[in-house]
Design a protein around this motif. Structure first.
Motif, PDB file in Angstrom:
ATOM      1  N   THR A 179      38.422  20.916  43.880  1.00  0.00           N
ATOM      2  CA  THR A 179      39.766  20.337  43.925  1.00  0.00           C
ATOM      3  C   THR A 179      40.800  21.382  44.318  1.00  0.00           C
ATOM      4  N   LEU A 180      40.650  22.603  43.783  1.00  0.00           N
ATOM      5  CA  LEU A 180      41.558  23.676  44.154  1.00  0.00           C
ATOM      6  C   LEU A 180      41.479  23.952  45.652  1.00  0.00           C
ATOM      7  N   ALA A 181      40.260  23.957  46.196  1.00  0.00           N
ATOM      8  CA  ALA A 181      40.099  24.182  47.638  1.00  0.00           C
ATOM      9  C   ALA A 181      40.795  23.098  48.445  1.00  0.00           C
ATOM     10  N   GLN A 182      40.751  21.865  47.978  1.00  0.00           N
ATOM     11  CA  GLN A 182      41.396  20.773  48.690  1.00  0.00           C
ATOM     12  C   GLN A 182      42.916  20.886  48.615  1.00  0.00           C
ATOM     13  N   HIS A 183      43.442  21.359  47.494  1.00  0.00           N
ATOM     14  CA  HIS A 183      44.878  21.621  47.402  1.00  0.00           C
ATOM     15  C   HIS A 183      45.274  22.738  48.358  1.00  0.00           C
ATOM     16  N   HIS A 184      44.456  23.794  48.412  1.00  0.00           N
ATOM     17  CA  HIS A 184      44.734  24.880  49.350  1.00  0.00           C
ATOM     18  C   HIS A 184      44.828  24.342  50.774  1.00  0.00           C
ATOM     19  N   ALA A 185      43.858  23.537  51.155  1.00  0.00           N
ATOM     20  CA  ALA A 185      43.831  23.016  52.527  1.00  0.00           C
ATOM     21  C   ALA A 185      45.037  22.130  52.813  1.00  0.00           C
ATOM     22  N   ALA A 186      45.407  21.287  51.838  1.00  0.00           N
ATOM     23  CA  ALA A 186      46.558  20.398  52.043  1.00  0.00           C
ATOM     24  C   ALA A 186      47.844  21.199  52.210  1.00  0.00           C
TER      25      ALA A 186
END
Length: 402
Positions: free
Chosen positions: A22-29
């Protein structure tokens, strides 16, 4: 003013994702938003209570670097980065002019995010054995911290929408909004003793520890107050009648000259649009009202012959599944944020303790921009009473004797 690109306001992760995923997806967004936004929108401050989008992205990266690199691994701190991205060292009004150029901001935040994920995936011994790593606490904390700022980014883009003039209004259905009297459909919180708070690893320090409280019982609105119900307050002179307002609320009313929620845009008399991160859209009569502050919520409740619920009443009803529409809008409660018995600051003293000042009021539930993992019944949001940029509304409450 250039139009901002579409913003994905849906949650970034599914229920099965790990906190690191989830953290990685926030980073990407966040990185995608930084790449897509026109520079005036990335670096500009479009609301006095909101920092520039670029500042939020840098702040989230610094928190990761500070907790892992500086506090745990003992790496030296960069005083200039601290001075910009830690809010206590950086006046909000001056942040826009101090931000680095787009390329430098993107390079530093991307490198920091990649290092964070690599260290959490394969932690070296000093990190692996640190108490913050127990039960994946650090990954949970960082993911939730970014989730909260991801929501604030939606508010920043909504502020850009709200700043446009009428010539930039997108074509949207213009149906007249008709007022509707507040519904009296309620759910009952019976008198008794209830467990409040949580001991779960995801819980913030202000949610802990779980403890029991006695409640006298109350009736809460089954649904949050709607746009059509709020319009009834406006039509009946709610913004022009001092008797509905507290003393401090009336001072705010007169100073601000507010006459409608912050998220509303009146195109012509009786016809409103909603200011969102993607632009302006039709205002749905039955949707929960949003963009009102604590002063406004108290005034509406007094006008309706009701009050705001105490946060413990709200949590008790939410745990029992009685509250329809919970999680569609943040809901103001009647009490200020205060520590629970046995409170221990964690992971650092400044996360919650500065806000136990009697001036920050609790909101519960979550909004359309809130990550599902934050929409737990025990989660406590909080703002000062004048703040209205967040997606906040209200649910009415009455004593059992009313």
């Amino acid at each position: 003013m250039p139009r901002q690109p579409p913003f994905d306001q849906t949650p970034v992760s599914g229920p099965e994702a790990s906190p690191l995923e989830t953290l990685a997806q926030h980073h990407a967004a966040g990185q995608q938003l930084a790449a897509d936004l026109p520079e005036p929108h990335l670096f500009g401050q479009h609301h006095p209570d909101l920092s520039p989008v670029g500042w939020h992205l840098g702040h989230c990266a610094l928190v990761e670097q500070h907790l892992i690199g500086e506090r745990i691994l003992g790496e030296p701190a960069d005083a200039s980065i601290h001075a910009l991205y830690f809010p206590e060292f950086s006046d909000k009004r001056g942040r826009s002019a101090r931000l680095p150029e787009r390329e430098a901001l993107a390079a530093w935040t991307t490198a920091t995010h990649e290092r964070t994920r690599a260290l959490l995936a394969e932690p070296p011994e000093p990190l692996a054995s640190h108490p913050l790593m127990r039960d994946d606490y650090l990954a949970h904390f960082l993911e939730q911290h970014y989730a909260q700022h991801h929501e604030t980014l939606a508010y920043c883009l909504s502020a850009i929408t709200a700043s446009r003039d009428d010539s930039e209004v997108a074509s949207a259905p213009l149906e007249r909004l008709n007022p509707c009297a507040p519904a009296r459909e309620t759910v009952t919180v019976a008198a008794g003793v209830y467990t409040i708070g949580t001991d779960h690893v995801r819980g913030y320090d202000n949610e802990r520890p779980a403890h029991t409280v006695p409640l006298d019982g109350a009736r809460l609105g089954r649904n949050p107050v709607s746009n059509a119900e709020w319009l009834a307050f406006m039509v009946d002179g709610g913004y022009h009648t001092p008797d509905y307002w507290t003393q401090t609320g009336d001072a705010w009313r007169r100073a601000s000259a507010a006459r409608q929620p912050w998220t509303w845009h009146e195109v012509e008399p009786g016809h409103y649009l909603w200011n969102g991160p993607r632009g302006r859209d039709a205002l749905e009569p039955s949707a929960p009202v949003s963009g009102v502050n604590h002063h406004e919520a108290l005034a509406f409740a007094r006008w309706a012959g009701a009050r705001l619920p105490h946060e413990f009443e709200w949590e008790a009803a939410a745990v029992e599944g009685h509250l329809h529409g919970a999680g569609t809008v943040w809901e103001w409660c009647g009490n200020a944020l205060a520590p629970y018995p046995g409170f221990q600051p964690f992971p650092y003293d400044g996360y919650s303790m500065p806000w136990f000042d009697g001036r920050h009021f609790v909101l519960r539930g979550g909004s359309r921009f809130t990550e599902p993992g934050l929409k737990r019944p025990s989660f406590r949001n909080f703002f000062e009473p004048h703040v209205r940029h967040q997606q906040a509304g209200l649910r009415l409450a009455w004593d059992l004797t009313q």
